[in-house]
Design an enzyme around this catalytic site. Structure first.
Site, PDB file in Angstrom:
ATOM      1  N   ASP A  64      53.524  -4.417  26.124  1.00 41.70           N
ATOM      2  CA  ASP A  64      54.501  -5.171  25.343  1.00 41.70           C
ATOM      3  C   ASP A  64      55.223  -6.117  26.296  1.00 41.70           C
ATOM      4  O   ASP A  64      55.747  -5.690  27.325  1.00 41.70           O
ATOM      5  CB  ASP A  64      55.502  -4.216  24.688  1.00 41.70           C
ATOM      6  CG  ASP A  64      56.546  -4.962  23.876  1.00 41.70           C
ATOM      7  OD1 ASP A  64      56.187  -5.506  22.817  1.00 41.70           O
ATOM      8  OD2 ASP A  64      57.711  -5.020  24.308  1.00 41.70           O
ATOM      9  N   GLU A  95      49.306  -8.276  22.772  1.00 44.71           N
ATOM     10  CA  GLU A  95      49.578  -8.914  21.489  1.00 44.71           C
ATOM     11  C   GLU A  95      48.929 -10.293  21.440  1.00 44.71           C
ATOM     12  O   GLU A  95      48.935 -11.024  22.426  1.00 44.71           O
ATOM     13  CB  GLU A  95      51.082  -9.091  21.303  1.00 44.71           C
ATOM     14  CG  GLU A  95      51.819  -7.798  21.121  1.00 44.71           C
ATOM     15  CD  GLU A  95      53.308  -8.038  21.189  1.00 44.71           C
ATOM     16  OE1 GLU A  95      53.950  -8.066  20.141  1.00 44.71           O
ATOM     17  OE2 GLU A  95      53.821  -8.212  22.305  1.00 44.71           O
ATOM     18  N   CYS A 132      57.162   3.229  13.672  1.00 44.22           N
ATOM     19  CA  CYS A 132      57.182   4.382  14.583  1.00 44.22           C
ATOM     20  C   CYS A 132      55.759   4.629  15.087  1.00 44.22           C
ATOM     21  O   CYS A 132      54.819   4.712  14.299  1.00 44.22           O
ATOM     22  CB  CYS A 132      57.704   5.620  13.862  1.00 44.22           C
ATOM     23  SG  CYS A 132      57.655   7.098  14.894  1.00 44.22           S
ATOM     24  N   CYS A 162      54.618   8.446  13.696  1.00 40.18           N
ATOM     25  CA  CYS A 162      54.365   8.776  12.286  1.00 40.18           C
ATOM     26  C   CYS A 162      54.116   7.541  11.410  1.00 40.18           C
ATOM     27  O   CYS A 162      53.728   7.669  10.262  1.00 40.18           O
ATOM     28  CB  CYS A 162      55.520   9.585  11.712  1.00 40.18           C
ATOM     29  SG  CYS A 162      57.017   8.615  11.443  1.00 40.18           S
ATOM     30  N   CYS A 193      63.343   7.659  15.484  1.00 38.26           N
ATOM     31  CA  CYS A 193      62.744   7.768  14.149  1.00 38.26           C
ATOM     32  C   CYS A 193      63.413   8.883  13.356  1.00 38.26           C
ATOM     33  O   CYS A 193      63.347  10.053  13.748  1.00 38.26           O
ATOM     34  CB  CYS A 193      61.243   8.014  14.268  1.00 38.26           C
ATOM     35  SG  CYS A 193      60.455   8.211  12.661  1.00 38.26           S
ATOM     36  N   CYS A 215      60.303  11.498  11.936  1.00 35.73           N
ATOM     37  CA  CYS A 215      59.624  12.505  12.774  1.00 35.73           C
ATOM     38  C   CYS A 215      60.437  12.891  14.017  1.00 35.73           C
ATOM     39  O   CYS A 215      60.050  13.788  14.757  1.00 35.73           O
ATOM     40  CB  CYS A 215      58.239  12.009  13.185  1.00 35.73           C
ATOM     41  SG  CYS A 215      58.279  10.732  14.457  1.00 35.73           S
ATOM     42  N   ASP A 260      60.521  -0.719  23.727  1.00 36.55           N
ATOM     43  CA  ASP A 260      59.339  -1.436  24.200  1.00 36.55           C
ATOM     44  C   ASP A 260      58.140  -0.508  24.419  1.00 36.55           C
ATOM     45  O   ASP A 260      56.989  -0.912  24.225  1.00 36.55           O
ATOM     46  CB  ASP A 260      59.648  -2.200  25.491  1.00 36.55           C
ATOM     47  CG  ASP A 260      60.688  -3.291  25.269  1.00 36.55           C
ATOM     48  OD1 ASP A 260      60.831  -3.746  24.111  1.00 36.55           O
ATOM     49  OD2 ASP A 260      61.371  -3.677  26.242  1.00 36.55           O
TER      50      ASP A 260
HETATM   51 ZN   LIG Z   1      58.309   8.680  13.327  1.00 37.78          ZN
END
Ligand SMILES: [Zn+2]
Length: 238
Positions: free
Chosen positions: A62, A146, A198, A201, A216, A219, A226
């Site tokens: 990233d 990316e 995330c 999950c 998150c 989860c 990053d």
């Molecule tokens: Zn998650």
């Protein structure tokens, strides 16, 4: 071999040079040019592609605003202090030029200083790109990055500036060419929402650019923003 070196140049004689990066391969051409009052010796070399032994490792990268790059393994490459300082100076020079009267000698002098500073920043950035790319190519069989098209970049002006500043395109070129000669793979993936989802999950966890942490609520994953993005980038490549 880094530091001061003496090269014998035909018709000119011995020339002392400062080597910025180790040089591999067979020297094919040497171009000597002058820019902003400084002399540059530019070597082009021919390198046989030497595939590196596989490591079995993959990573996602990233490219960020504060750090130059973050990997899915949690490694961070900072913009070196020297580069940050040079960039600060660049802004000062830009202001100085705009303050001085057009056509004046003082302005001309400021413009020359600005050009020198620009060049310094560009050189330091290029050095950083080479170092980071080399380090990644040595350790990973597959590197996911990316696919940052101009289209995506223009959507966010602040981000666009930062990406342009960080010279993303140049880094990508250097990384790809090093990877190619080492038999490594660079995969470009769709960058959409890599920072918002995330990585464990898949839940959408909206955050502003200023929020540096991914937490998150679904989860419970709690990691650097990053690193989360880099893991998502890797996941899209494999
Ligand atoms: Zn998650």
């Amino acid at each position: 071999m880094k530091g001061g070196l003496v090269f014998k140049v035909l018709k000119i004689g011995p020339v002392k040079i400062k080597l910025h990066r180790p040089m591999d391969g067979k020297v094919k051409t040497l171009t000597i040019r002058r820019q902003n009052g400084k002399w540059y010796a530019c070597f082009s070399v021919e390198i046989d592609a030497v595939p590196l032994p596989p490591t079995g490792e993959s990573c996602g990268i990233d490219v960020g605003l504060e750090k130059f790059a973050t990997t899915s393994d949690g490694e961070m490459f900072d913009n070196p202090r020297q580069l940050r300082q040079a960039e600060k100076k660049l802004k000062q020079h830009q202001r100085r030029v705009s303050r001085r009267k057009k056509g004046s000698n003082r302005r001309k002098k400021a413009v020359r200083e600005l050009a020198r500073c620009h060049e310094k920043v560009a050189n330091q950035r290029r050095d950083l790109h080479h170092k980071v790319a080399r380090s990644l190519v040595n350790r990973y069989d597959l590197i996911a990055i990316e696919d940052l098209q101009v289209k995506n970049m223009t959507q966010n002006h602040h981000l666009a500036k930062s990406i342009a500043d960080a010279g993303w395109g140049n880094f990508r070129l250097i990384l790809t060419s090093k990877a190619e000669s080492a038999g490594r793979k660079v995969v470009e993936v769709d960058p959409k929402q890599t920072s918002q989802l995330c990585s464990r999950c898949g839940a959408e966890v909206k955050k502003k650019l200023s929020q540096r942490w991914h937490h998150c609520p679904v989860c419970g994953l709690s990691i650097d923003r990053d690193v989360n993005a880099a893991i998502n980038i890797l996941k899209r490549a494999v």
